[in-house]
Write an enzyme that holds these catalytic residues in place. Structure first.
Site, PDB file in Angstrom:
ATOM      1  CB  ILE A   1     -33.857  -9.711   0.332  1.00  0.00           C
ATOM      2  CG1 ILE A   1     -33.354  -9.383  -0.962  1.00  0.00           C
ATOM      3  CG2 ILE A   1     -35.177  -8.733   0.831  1.00  0.00           C
ATOM      4  CD1 ILE A   1     -32.402 -10.135  -1.594  1.00  0.00           C
TER       5      ILE A   1
ATOM      6  CB  VAL B   1     -30.571  -6.358   7.215  1.00  0.00           C
ATOM      7  CG1 VAL B   1     -31.413  -5.529   5.996  1.00  0.00           C
ATOM      8  CG2 VAL B   1     -30.106  -5.585   8.160  1.00  0.00           C
TER       9      VAL B   1
ATOM     10  CB  THR C   1      -0.940   0.013   1.272  1.00  0.00           C
ATOM     11  OG1 THR C   1      -1.749  -1.201   1.254  1.00  0.00           O
ATOM     12  CG2 THR C   1      -2.043   1.294   0.984  1.00  0.00           C
TER      13      THR C   1
ATOM     14  CG  ASP D   1      -0.826  -6.920   8.570  1.00  0.00           C
ATOM     15  OD1 ASP D   1      -0.219  -6.049   8.284  1.00  0.00           O
ATOM     16  OD2 ASP D   1      -0.770  -7.628   9.723  1.00  0.00           O
TER      17      ASP D   1
ATOM     18  CB  ILE E   1      -6.677 -13.138   2.687  1.00  0.00           C
ATOM     19  CG1 ILE E   1      -7.599 -11.990   2.266  1.00  0.00           C
ATOM     20  CG2 ILE E   1      -7.505 -14.235   2.902  1.00  0.00           C
ATOM     21  CD1 ILE E   1      -8.245 -12.375   1.085  1.00  0.00           C
TER      22      ILE E   1
END
Length: 431
Positions: free
Chosen positions: A377, A375, A171, A400, A398
């Site tokens: 749909i 919640v 990053t 770090d 997945i």
């Protein structure tokens, strides 16, 4: 002294400052960057947010006080990360990735390297830092004896080091204009005396970290640094971690942060610190999912006679999310405190950092999924926050250091050690 779970004054102040920054600066961010169709354009559009973070001291706050920064404890950092992540994860990650890029300096504590940090101490502009480690093809087994090791190499020639190789997922590594970060800690393999990796060699003996500044890249010419591909990701869609290439980049010998044999320890230590912060990221996303699902359950009855929250199945899901969030926060704060202050040796302290990363990141994915089930749909509507929360949560196990390929293997190595002391990080050494 009794165990105290209250925030101390500096921790409370950090939380208040982070919450204020998140509300005033981060909250409007998504509406601003989502108008752009590609990830690299959204990244560039987030620069004003990053500049506000610099001006507000969030970058200087990730530098140790010994270098002139305002860095506090790792607990304070975890609190700050949670408050930002609960509001806007994507733009936040760019800010905290610069912190990861600066962590090797904090760990090495070499006074002669302070000059490299001046742009990040000024409170001006938008300087980006990056820990440039991962490579195409992965790095899960980078220190395995007899393995290929890192493909990115460095060779000493007189008073210079020459770097060649490709990296990905780092990053901030390409900077705002994709011509290179202001400061990169490039993890590479010394090939000065032995270009090929010997089958019986210990890869750690060759690992080093070399500082590459934007000035170094500019001095080397336009062909020295290249973005091969801009990576589009499912979540964190303003973050830049492209596939890049260093081609015969020459840097002065003074740019060596960690010489051959010293680099692996600092790389692992940097990712131990960031493991704790991934725990805090997880808590932020869980908290956001709970708040959104709770509000929905209080205000919607799905054409029934009572709010959803009064339905046992809904209440059970919500209470589960809430309990997991509290448990993950407690583990994250404990891991942050222990990594800095002990008790136990470094292996024992490190174990809790690894646990925070693994447990909390896995829990975050489940928590968001449970919130979606609350919640129903309606959560599939992109105007709701749940799809983005799930896309952001999915990366936590997945990246770090993947939980399966790296972090759980780190735990396995600790447990296999003859001197392993299971509870030393809580009670101190047993002997």
């Amino acid at each position: 002294m009794p165990i105290d779970f209250h925030l101390c004054p500096s921790e409370a102040a950090a939380r208040a400052a982070a919450a204020s920054f998140a509300e005033k600066i981060l909250k409007p961010a998504r509406a601003m960057y989502t108008m752009y169709p590609t990830q690299h354009e959204r990244f560039k559009a987030s620069r004003s947010i990053y500049e506000a973070a610099v001006a507000g001291g969030l970058i200087k706050g990730q530098i140790a006080s010994s270098f002139g920064g305002n860095g506090g404890s790792l607990v304070e950092a975890a609190i700050l990360v949670e408050e930002c992540y609960v509001v806007e994860p994507s733009a936040s990650l760019t800010i905290f990735a610069t912190g990861l890029g600066l962590t090797p300096f904090n760990l090495c504590q070499k006074p002669e390297t302070k000059a490299f940090l001046e742009p990040f101490l000024s409170g001006k502009g938008a300087p980006l830092a990056s820990l440039v480690f991962r490579e195409p093809g992965g790095v899960a087994n980078w220190l395995e004896k007899g393995g290929i090791g890192l493909n990115t190499t460095a060779r000493r020639e007189g008073d210079e080091w020459i770097i060649n190789g490709e990296k990905i997922w780092a990053t901030n590594s390409a900077g705002w204009d994709f011509k290179g970060a202001d400061l990169a800690c490039v993890v590479c393999r010394d090939i000065t005396d032995s270009p090929a990796q010997a089958p019986d060699a210990d890869p750690k003996e060759k690992i080093m970290i070399i500082i590459v500044t934007r000035e170094d890249l500019d001095r080397n010419g336009p062909d020295a640094f290249q973005v091969i591909r801009q990576v589009e990701t499912m979540g964190h869609t303003t973050v830049s971690g492209p596939h890049i290439k260093y081609a015969s980049v020459r840097v002065p010998a003074k740019n060596v942060l960690c010489g051959p044999g010293e680099g692996a320890l600092i790389v692992n230590g940097s990712f131990d610190c960031s493991a704790v912060l991934v725990g805090a990221m997880s808590v932020g996303l869980m908290r956001a999912a709970f708040d959104a699902a709770l509000a929905f359950a209080k205000g919607d009855n799905r054409r029934g006679v009572m709010p959803l929250l009064e339905r046992q199945a809904v209440a059970d899901l919500l209470s589960g999310i809430k309990m997991q969030t509290e448990a993950c926060r407690a583990l994250t704060w404990k891991a942050a405190h222990v990594l800095n202050a002990g008790p136990g040796d470094y292996g024992a302290r490190r174990e809790l950092a690894l646990a925070a990363k693994i447990y909390c990141s896995d829990a975050a994915v489940k928590a968001v999924t449970d919130a979606i089930n609350v919640v129903g749909i309606t959560a599939y509507d992109s105007s709701q926050p749940f799809a983005e929360l799930l896309n952001n949560a999915m990366v936590l196990p997945i990246f770090d250091g993947g939980n399966i390929g790296i972090r759980r293997r780190n735990l396995q190595q600790l447990m296999m050690a003859p001197e392993y002391d299971a509870w030393a990080a809580t009670y101190g050494p047993s002997k």
